[in-house]
Design a protein around this motif. Structure first.
Motif, short mmCIF file in Angstrom:
data_model
loop_
_atom_site.label_atom_id
_atom_site.label_comp_id
_atom_site.label_asym_id
_atom_site.label_seq_id
_atom_site.Cartn_x
_atom_site.Cartn_y
_atom_site.Cartn_z
N ARG A 124 102.74 27.32 37.22
CA ARG A 124 103.86 27.57 36.91
C ARG A 124 104.70 28.54 37.56
NH1 ARG A 124 105.89 27.45 30.41
NH2 ARG A 124 108.31 27.56 31.18
N TYR A 125 103.94 29.71 37.93
CA TYR A 125 104.72 30.82 38.56
C TYR A 125 105.09 30.28 40.04
CZ TYR A 125 105.27 35.70 40.26
OH TYR A 125 105.73 36.87 40.71
N ALA A 126 104.03 29.59 40.55
CA ALA A 126 104.26 29.04 42.17
C ALA A 126 105.77 28.21 42.05
CB ALA A 126 103.09 28.23 42.64
N PHE A 127 105.72 27.30 40.98
CA PHE A 127 106.87 26.34 40.85
C PHE A 127 108.00 27.18 40.56
CE2 PHE A 127 109.76 23.53 38.66
CZ PHE A 127 109.54 22.25 39.45
N GLU A 128 107.98 28.17 39.66
CA GLU A 128 109.52 28.92 39.30
C GLU A 128 109.93 29.71 40.71
OE1 GLU A 128 110.96 28.56 36.82
OE2 GLU A 128 109.78 28.06 35.34
#
Length: 607
Positions: A550-554
């Protein structure tokens, strides 16, 4: 103003047969007609002086510029704010009725003074056939007509136009609430000019465009966490699809560099079997069944035609109408984007051997189920012949997914996708009770799996590597768990994912591979590959590493441009590089978002 704006400094408009880029300063600097893969009419992005452009902007550009899409549409609004007034430029291309190809395409541009007084200036400088054809200009009280061999263009406006050599200029001063309109139309030689624009007609065309796009996107069934990004990506994929055939192009542009000043400048205005096939699952996940089905029919036609080089069933890419001829030429008279030369039209990689395309094609056909439900007996026989051919042909070197020009190798990803081809073919044969040499296909599938795990596995890296006998990591293998070659939480895959983390990942951005460690026959370097970053998110989510995913996507969302579009790559300073916008990036964004949404929902249910 910079001679060459940043690649990302644009919005995309289109009519489902071709498209144009609009810069955030009101310049159309890329437009080809009548199709995506036609010669350019405006190409100032590739040669500022000789490419041609269409400017419509405040006469004094010193102010603040903002650009946005009208919500859930392909209508671009460019706003200009200064102490003297606030102006707007609204750009769109009316969506063409029906599926038939046409030579007539229109760019509608509306200017308006929102507050105060704004003086707008117009400069229309078409340069036909990549700037190689001279044109004649007829200017009358009704408007301007540009004539070149093979094409005619008309400019109609509610402002006065003046001759500027063989080009046209104009000015208009608008007070609070006043507006003016300009329509640039292309057609076949001698085609009649459109009627003069009227306020009522321009307004009706604008709202028809907005209504078309908003009605289409409302059919999406996506209700996840990233609705705006996913729907913008879906609209972008639709804009990049040639409606008469259902074939998507890889990008709207050609020649934009992977490294500014370098030679990695390709023409992406064609339909890749790989890209189109992977888009099927993304479209189906959103509920766009018609778009997915139309491509699989196009793909089935290509399999039936069997026009690949050297007797192969498929070519890796085609023109949007299925024509396999994509001869590459260098446009020596174009200086290239910020000196990035050579500028290539056409694509010589079309005759490469890339065995992975058979896996992606079978993946698309199996996901859409069109083989069993629509293709019928003869369609299945064509597919079975393809797999019979692949059973004799999979075990040989090829150029691989990245279309390297450094010689053929035993690429691991190509073998993985050949495995996927047989795996999906066997499942389809069983599900729909189709005649097939299942014993032969099973042997080939099992031999590939054993070969990849023995020869594609590097003990020192503890990972699957780019090609047999090497130690270079390759982000294409992030698709291995999605197609089922390895379980997403198996030790072999998690070790491979860890190795990619160490070598290919830079603050969540992912490189394809290291060209210095694995020479690809080209000079220079490149940025991180945005497709690979979203595939990395997808793989992390499947591996259960949800916080990291999720952090990479955001973080990746922060690299989108001001209207949510992505090019092919991200450069060292966070700039977008390569052709723009790129369909592969946007389809992988959808894939990552839907996978991550599902995984997060499951986690919350367990809690």
């Amino acid at each position: 103003m910079d001679r060459y704006p940043p690649i990302a400094d644009h919005g995309l408009i289109g009519d489902l047969q071709t498209a144009a880029l609009v810069s955030s300063h009101g310049v159309i600097d890329w437009f080809a007609a009548p199709r995506f893969d036609s010669p350019s009419i405006f190409a100032a992005l590739l040669d500022h002086d000789g490419g041609g452009h269409f400017l419509l902007a405040p006469q004094n550009p010193e102010g603040t510029w903002k650009q946005l899409y009208y919500p859930d549409s392909a209508v671009v609004v460019t706003r200009f704010m200064s102490p003297d007034g606030v102006g707007e430029i609204i750009d769109h291309m009316p969506v063409l009725p029906g599926p038939a190809p046409t030579d007539r395409h229109s760019i509608v541009r509306v200017v308006r003074a929102v507050r105060g007084t704004v003086r707008f200036t117009l400069a229309c400088r078409p340069r036909f056939d990549y700037g190689r054809l001279r044109h004649e200009l007829d200017l009358t009280a009704d408007g301007a007509t540009f004539r070149a061999p093979g094409v005619t263009a008309h400019l109609r406006a509610t402002m006065e136009l003046e001759r500027d050599g063989h080009d046209v200029r104009g000015d208009v001063t608008l007070g609070d609430g006043e507006s003016a309109a300009v329509v640039f139309s292309t057609c076949a030689p001698g085609g009649a000019a459109p009627p003069p624009p009227t306020d009522e007609g321009i307004s009706e065309a604008l709202w028809q465009s907005i209504d078309f796009w908003q009605r289409w996107v409302r059919t999406s069934r996506y209700r996840g966490r990233w609705t705006e990004a996913v729907h913008r990506s879906a609209i972008t994929l639709k804009l990049l699809t040639y409606a008469p055939t259902g074939a998507p192009v890889a990008a709207a542009t050609m020649g934009l560099p992977e490294q500014v000043g370098g030679e990695r400048n390709w023409d992406y205005r064609y339909t890749w079997v790989r890209d189109g096939s992977l888009s099927v699952r993304a479209l189906l996940d959103l509920g766009f069944v018609e778009e997915a089905t139309r491509f699989t029919r196009w793909l089935g036609d290509r399999l039936e035609a069997g026009e690949g080089p050297d007797g192969e069933p498929l070519q890796i890419m085609y023109r949007v109408d299925g024509d396999p001829r994509l001869e590459e030429e260098i446009l020596a008279h174009f200086e290239g984007y910020r000196g990035s030369w050579p500028v290539r039209a056409g694509n010589a990689a079309s005759d490469q051997l890339q065995l992975d395309i058979y896996g992606e094609a079978m993946y698309a056909l199996s996901e859409s189920r069109s083989v069993g439900e629509q293709a019928g007996y003869h369609g299945w026989k064509g597919l079975a012949r393809t797999l019979d051919w692949l059973a004799d042909s999979w075990d040989r070197p090829d150029e691989g997914i990245w279309e390297t020009r450094g010689g053929r190798k035993d690429f691991t990803y190509s073998r993985v996708m050949c495995w996927a081809a047989f795996d999906r073919g066997l499942k389809l044969a069983a599900e729909f009770s189709r005649p097939a040499d299942t014993a032969r296909w099973t042997r080939a599938r099992d031999e590939i799996l054993e070969q990849v795990m023995e020869r594609g596995w590097n003990e020192r890296e503890q990972a699957l590597v780019q090609h047999y006998g090497g130690d270079v990591l390759d982000a294409s293998l992030l698709l291995a768990p999605r197609v089922g070659f390895l379980a997403p939480r198996s030790p072999a895959w998690l070790n491979t994912l860890d190795a990619m983390d160490r070598v290919l990942v830079s603050d969540s951005l992912v490189y394809r591979y290291d060209p210095e460690a694995s020479p690809d026959g080209l000079r220079g370097s490149e940025g991180t590959f945005s497709l690979c970053t979203f595939l990395y998110v997808d793989a992390l989510a499947r591996a259960g590493r949800l916080s990291q995913a999720r952090y990479a996507f955001e973080k990746m969302q922060t690299y989108a441009n001001h209207v949510g579009l992505f090019a092919e790559e991200i450069g060292p300073s966070g700039e977008q590089l390569g052709n723009f916008p790129q369909a592969f990036t946007h389809l992988s964004l959808i894939m990552a978002a839907t996978t991550l949404d599902e995984a997060l929902d499951e986690l919350h249910l367990r809690r």
